[in-house]
Design an enzyme around this catalytic site. Structure first.
Site, PDB file in Angstrom:
ATOM      1  N   SER A 146       0.831  -1.200   0.000  1.00 16.86           N
ATOM      2  CA  SER A 146       0.000   0.000   0.000  1.00 16.86           C
ATOM      3  C   SER A 146       0.869   1.255   0.000  1.00 16.86           C
ATOM      4  O   SER A 146       1.640   1.483  -0.934  1.00 16.86           O
ATOM      5  CB  SER A 146      -0.955  -0.040   1.199  1.00 16.86           C
ATOM      6  N   ASP A 223      -9.931  -5.368  -4.140  1.00 17.57           N
ATOM      7  CA  ASP A 223      -9.423  -4.337  -3.239  1.00 17.57           C
ATOM      8  C   ASP A 223     -10.330  -3.107  -3.286  1.00 17.57           C
ATOM      9  O   ASP A 223     -10.484  -2.470  -4.327  1.00 17.57           O
ATOM     10  CB  ASP A 223      -7.999  -3.964  -3.679  1.00 17.57           C
ATOM     11  N   HIS A 256      -7.248  -5.975   0.128  1.00 17.87           N
ATOM     12  CA  HIS A 256      -6.095  -5.176   0.546  1.00 17.87           C
ATOM     13  C   HIS A 256      -5.486  -5.682   1.855  1.00 17.87           C
ATOM     14  O   HIS A 256      -4.599  -5.049   2.412  1.00 17.87           O
ATOM     15  CB  HIS A 256      -6.559  -3.715   0.731  1.00 17.87           C
TER      16      HIS A 256
END
Length: 278
Positions: A146, A223, A256
Site C-alpha cells: 500500500s 481491493d 487489501h
C-alpha cells in the site's frame, strides 16, 4: 518502534526469538537474521508497511520467515512514522501523522524536524544495519504494501542502482491524484507541485534514466481502495510502458488485507532472491 533521532540512539535489543533456524530480533526496528547470517554476510531486503501499520504487522502476520530463511535473506522492517514526537494534531487522523508518515522528508512546519522518513529509510537505517549486522551493502532490495509499496517504488526510482529489485503489494501509485496523497502531501510538503511530484512514483518513472529495473506489482482485484481510486496502478503502468518493464498481476478474489500479503509473500521473496543471490 521508530524513535525521534536515530543518530543519537544506541542500538538496544528489545527481544530475540528463534524462527525457522534464524533469529527475529526487535530493536527500534525489526530484523530477521537467517541461519546463513551466522557464517557470512547476507543480502538485505527492506519491507515498508502501509497506513496505520507498525513494523509488528509484518513480522507477526505476513508469514515471511520461512522463505527468508530458505533464501538466506536478512529482512528489515521499520515503522511507518516517527513516534514520541508529541506534535499537536499528529494523532487526530488515521491517514496523517502517527502511522502515516508517508515516507517523505517533510518541509512544512511542524513536521519538518522529525517526519523525515525518506532519509531514514534510504540513508540512516541502511547505515545502522550495515554497521551492526552481517549484511552485504551491495546487495539490497526493497518491497512493501500500500503506502509502503509506493515508497518502495519511490526509493528505487529516486536512487538508480541502489536496489537490485523492487516489488509491491497494492501500492498507492499516483499519490498526487488520490485523496490520501493529496491530504498527506499538502500537509507535509506544502503546495509546490514539484515537491509533490518528487515523491510520486508515476511522475518519477517518467524521468528514470535507465531501463535496468525490474518491477513486480501484485494487486488484489477485490481491493476496495482500488475501486475507490486511491491506488491508480493504471497510471503508473502507462508511465512505465516506454521506460521500464513492469509485471502487473491482478489477483482474482483478493483484497487489501494481510491475507493477500500472506498468500504471495513467499513468491515475492523468491523473486527478490533471484536478483540478490545472483
Amino acid at each position: 518502534m521508530l524513535r525521534i533521532s536515530w543518530r543519537r540512539l544506541a542500538l538496544k535489543q528489545i527481544s530475540s526469538d528463534k524462527c525457522f533456524g534464524g533469529l527475529q530480533k526487535v530493536f527500534g526496528h525489526d530484523i530477521y537474521l537467517p541461519p546463513k547470517a551466522e557464517t557470512g554476510k547476507c543480502p538485505a531486503l527492506y519491507w515498508l508497511s502501509g497506513l496505520t501499520c507498525t513494523e509488528q504487522n509484518f513480522i507477526s502476520k505476513s508469514g515471511y520467515h520461512q522463505a527468508a530463511s530458505e533464501h538466506g535473506l536478512v529482512i528489515i522492517a521499520p515503522d511507518t512514522s516517527p513516534c514520541g514526537c508529541n506534535i499537536k494534531g499528529e494523532d487526530e487522523s488515521w491517514d496523517f501523522g502517527t502511522g502515516a508518515g508517508f515516507y517523505v522528508d517533510a518541509t512544512e512546519d511542524p513536521w519538518e524536524t522529525n517526519y523525515r522518513m525518506y532519509s531514514y529509510v534510504t540513508e540512516e537505517l541502511p547505515q545502522l544495519i550495515n554497521a551492526n549486522f552481517p549484511v552485504d551493502p551491495q546487495r539490497m532490495s526493497i518491497f512493501g504494501h500500500s503506502l509502503g509499496g509506493h515508497e518502495a517504488l519511490t526509493c528505487a526510482l529516486k536512487n538508480p542502482g541502489k536496489y537490485k529489485s523492487v516489488l509491491a503489494f497494492a501500492p498507492i501509485c499516483n499519490p498526487v491524484l488520490c485523496a490520501w496523497g493529496k491530504k498527506a502531501f499538502s500537509g507535509y510538503l506544502g503546495t509546490d507541485q514539484n515537491k509533490l511530484k518528487a515523491y510520486d512514483a508515476t511522475h518519477l518513472v517518467k524521468a528514470y534514466p535507465d531501463s535496468q529495473l525490474d518491477i513486480l506489482i501484485d494487486q488484489g482485484k477485490e481491493d476496495q481502495f482500488l475501486s475507490d481510486g486511491q491506488l491508480l496502478p493504471g497510471n503508473f503502468i502507462a508511465a512505465c510502458t516506454e521506460k521500464i518493464p513492469v509485471v502487473f498481476r491482478l489477483q482474482e478474489g483478493y483484497d487489501h488485507s494481510n491475507y493477500f500479503i500472506e498468500t504471495f509473500i513467499a513468491d515475492h521473496i523468491r523473486c527478490h532472491a533471484k536478483y540478490l543471490n545472483a
